[in-house]
Design a protein around this motif. Sequence first.
Motif, short mmCIF file in Angstrom:
data_model
loop_
_atom_site.label_atom_id
_atom_site.label_comp_id
_atom_site.label_asym_id
_atom_site.label_seq_id
_atom_site.Cartn_x
_atom_site.Cartn_y
_atom_site.Cartn_z
N ASP A 41 -18.99 44.53 -10.91
CA ASP A 41 -19.89 45.08 -9.90
C ASP A 41 -19.23 46.28 -9.24
OD1 ASP A 41 -17.91 43.83 -8.57
OD2 ASP A 41 -19.19 42.71 -7.20
N GLU A 42 -18.19 46.79 -9.90
CA GLU A 42 -17.53 47.97 -9.36
C GLU A 42 -18.25 49.23 -9.81
OE1 GLU A 42 -12.96 47.49 -9.68
OE2 GLU A 42 -13.83 46.06 -11.09
N HIS A 43 -17.84 50.34 -9.24
CA HIS A 43 -18.41 51.63 -9.65
C HIS A 43 -17.31 52.33 -10.41
CE1 HIS A 43 -19.83 50.43 -5.60
NE2 HIS A 43 -21.00 50.51 -6.19
N LEU A 44 -17.34 52.22 -11.72
CA LEU A 44 -16.24 52.71 -12.53
C LEU A 44 -16.37 54.18 -12.89
CD1 LEU A 44 -15.93 49.69 -14.99
CD2 LEU A 44 -14.71 50.08 -12.85
N SER A 45 -15.23 54.84 -12.91
CA SER A 45 -15.20 56.22 -13.41
C SER A 45 -15.13 56.15 -14.92
CB SER A 45 -13.97 56.94 -12.87
OG SER A 45 -12.80 56.35 -13.41
N ALA A 46 -15.37 57.27 -15.58
CA ALA A 46 -15.32 57.31 -17.04
C ALA A 46 -13.96 56.80 -17.53
CB ALA A 46 -15.57 58.73 -17.53
N GLU A 47 -12.93 57.24 -16.86
CA GLU A 47 -11.60 56.84 -17.28
C GLU A 47 -11.36 55.35 -17.11
OE1 GLU A 47 -8.74 59.61 -16.14
OE2 GLU A 47 -7.11 58.63 -17.24
N LEU A 69 -21.49 57.28 -21.97
CA LEU A 69 -22.02 57.17 -20.61
C LEU A 69 -23.14 58.17 -20.40
CD1 LEU A 69 -18.67 56.66 -18.69
CD2 LEU A 69 -20.54 55.01 -18.92
N GLU A 70 -22.97 59.36 -20.93
CA GLU A 70 -24.01 60.38 -20.83
C GLU A 70 -25.29 59.90 -21.51
OE1 GLU A 70 -24.34 63.28 -19.38
OE2 GLU A 70 -26.26 63.77 -20.34
N LEU A 71 -25.13 59.32 -22.68
CA LEU A 71 -26.28 58.82 -23.43
C LEU A 71 -27.01 57.72 -22.66
CD1 LEU A 71 -27.75 58.76 -26.32
CD2 LEU A 71 -26.40 56.69 -26.66
N LEU A 72 -26.25 56.76 -22.20
CA LEU A 72 -26.85 55.63 -21.48
C LEU A 72 -27.49 56.10 -20.18
CD1 LEU A 72 -23.99 53.05 -22.10
CD2 LEU A 72 -26.22 53.15 -23.23
N PHE A 73 -26.87 57.08 -19.58
CA PHE A 73 -27.45 57.65 -18.36
C PHE A 73 -28.78 58.32 -18.69
CE2 PHE A 73 -27.73 61.52 -15.64
CZ PHE A 73 -28.11 60.87 -14.48
N LEU A 81 -23.18 57.97 -10.37
CA LEU A 81 -23.08 58.09 -8.92
C LEU A 81 -22.05 59.13 -8.53
CD1 LEU A 81 -22.76 54.24 -8.36
CD2 LEU A 81 -24.88 55.59 -8.31
N ASP A 82 -22.28 59.74 -7.40
CA ASP A 82 -21.30 60.69 -6.87
C ASP A 82 -20.93 60.28 -5.48
OD1 ASP A 82 -19.80 63.19 -6.54
OD2 ASP A 82 -21.37 63.63 -5.09
N PHE A 83 -19.68 59.90 -5.29
CA PHE A 83 -19.24 59.50 -3.97
C PHE A 83 -18.35 60.57 -3.35
CE2 PHE A 83 -19.66 54.88 -5.58
CZ PHE A 83 -21.01 54.89 -5.27
N GLY A 84 -18.37 61.73 -3.94
CA GLY A 84 -17.65 62.85 -3.36
C GLY A 84 -16.15 62.85 -3.61
N ASP A 85 -15.70 62.10 -4.58
CA ASP A 85 -14.26 62.11 -4.85
C ASP A 85 -13.94 62.86 -6.14
OD1 ASP A 85 -15.38 60.34 -6.59
OD2 ASP A 85 -13.73 58.92 -6.53
N GLY A 86 -14.88 63.70 -6.56
CA GLY A 86 -14.58 64.58 -7.68
C GLY A 86 -14.66 63.97 -9.06
N ARG A 87 -15.17 62.77 -9.16
CA ARG A 87 -15.37 62.22 -10.49
C ARG A 87 -16.64 61.40 -10.46
NH1 ARG A 87 -10.06 59.05 -11.05
NH2 ARG A 87 -9.51 60.63 -9.53
N ALA A 88 -17.35 61.38 -11.57
CA ALA A 88 -18.59 60.62 -11.62
C ALA A 88 -18.26 59.14 -11.74
CB ALA A 88 -19.43 61.07 -12.80
N ARG A 89 -19.12 58.33 -11.21
CA ARG A 89 -18.95 56.88 -11.32
C ARG A 89 -20.23 56.29 -11.86
NH1 ARG A 89 -14.53 54.86 -9.43
NH2 ARG A 89 -13.06 56.36 -8.56
#
Lengths: 161, 161
Positions: A41-47, A69-73, A81-89
Motif C-alpha cells: 500500500d506504499e507509493h513506490l518509485s520506479a526504482e 509502468l508507463e504502459l500500465l499507467f 503520483l507526484d508528491f513533489g520529490d522529483g520522482r514519479a510514484r
Amino acid sequence: MPGRNGRGRIGGRKWQGMVRGCGYRLTIPRRAVMEVLSSTDEHLSAEEVYHRVHDQYPAVGLTTIYRTLELLFGLGLVSRLDFGDGRARYELSAGSPKGHHHHLICTKCRKVIDYTEFIKDELEFLERAEKGLAEKYDFEIRDHVIQFRGLCKDCKDRNNK
Amino acid sequence: MPGRNGRGRIGGRKWQGMVRGCGYRLTIPRRAVMEVLSSTDEHLSAEEVYHRVHDQYPAVGLTTIYRTLELLFGLGLVSRLDFGDGRARYELSAGSPKGHHHHLICTKCRKVIDYTEFIKDELEFLERAEKGLAEKYDFEIRDHVIQFRGLCKDCKDRNNK
DNA sequence: CTTGATAATGGAAATCATTTTCAATAAGAA
DNA sequence: TTCTTATTGAAAATGATTTCCATTATCAAG
C-alpha cells in the motif's frame, strides 16, 4: 496472513484481460510489476518497484520497469503520483486494496497519508464540478487529483520547539 | 494598454516588503522574475521565465532563475505546478490577476485551462475537508492541489474521427 | 508441439530538468 | 563610500527518465 492483500487476488486479475485485450503481450516483467504493486500500500518509485521485482526476477532491467509502468499507467491500471520529490510514484488505481482515496502530504518530511474520509462529501463536489466543467469547456474528464499539503504532526511540533 | 496586467501593479508590490522582511535582498533577478510572472497568465517553466527575463536583462543566468523561483515559492508568493510534462511550471499565487482558480489539463496536447467556476462549491468542500483532516491527522494544511485531467475538445474529436 | 513474425527486453549511452560548486559581484547597513 | 556577506553566473555534477539497438520471448498460425 498479512501481505495476502486484503480483498484478495491481484486487483481481481482482470488486468490481464485488459492488457491482452489491448494487444499487449503478457510478460514476466508485466506480471511482476502488477504483483509488486498489488502487494503493497506504499507509493513506490520506479526504482523501488525495480528493486522488488529484481528480488524475484533478477533478469528484469530498470528500463523495462519504466516502460511497464508507463504502459500500465496508459491503460489506467496504475496511477502515477507526484508528491513533489522529483520522482514519479505509482500505485494500483482501480481494484486497489485501498479503494478510492487521496493524499495528505507533509512537505517537510515527505510523509504521505492516504485518507478515505470526506470522500462522500468529495464525490458530490467532484460530480458537480466534473459535469459543469465538461459541459462548459467541452472536456472529457478522465481523472482528478486532489492533494492537501502541509506539515504533519511531527514536523509541525518540531517547528515550534 | 494590454499587458499592464488587469488589476494594476505587480501583485500589489507588497511582495517586495515580504522579501525584504524575510531578510532577503531585492535584486534585479528577483524583480525581473516577479515582473515576468505578473505580466502573464501563462504557466511558465523555469526556462521560459529565463528567456523572458533574459530579453530585459541578458546578464541573468538560468541558475538564478531556478534559485529565484524556489525562493519565491518558499515564500508563498509563487505557486509551483506540475502538469505531468516533466518540468515544473510557475504562476503568481496570491494577488494574481487570475484570482483563486484551478486547472483542467488535457493529457494529450497538454493544453491547460484555468477555471474559476465551481470555486464556491469547492471552497465549502475544501473547508470541511481541511478542517476534518487537520483534526483527524493533526496536520497543518497549508495548500491544496485540485486538477482535472482528460481530453480537451480538439483531442477528443480527433480521437473519434 | 514447432515455427516465425514481431513485440518486448536489457544494458549502455543519451537526454533533460534541476542542483551544486566556487570564484566574482553587488545589496544595503553602517 | 566602505565593508560584510548574500547573491550571482558559468560550468560541472546529478539524478530521473528515455532512447538505441541487438537479442530474446510471446503467442498466433500451422
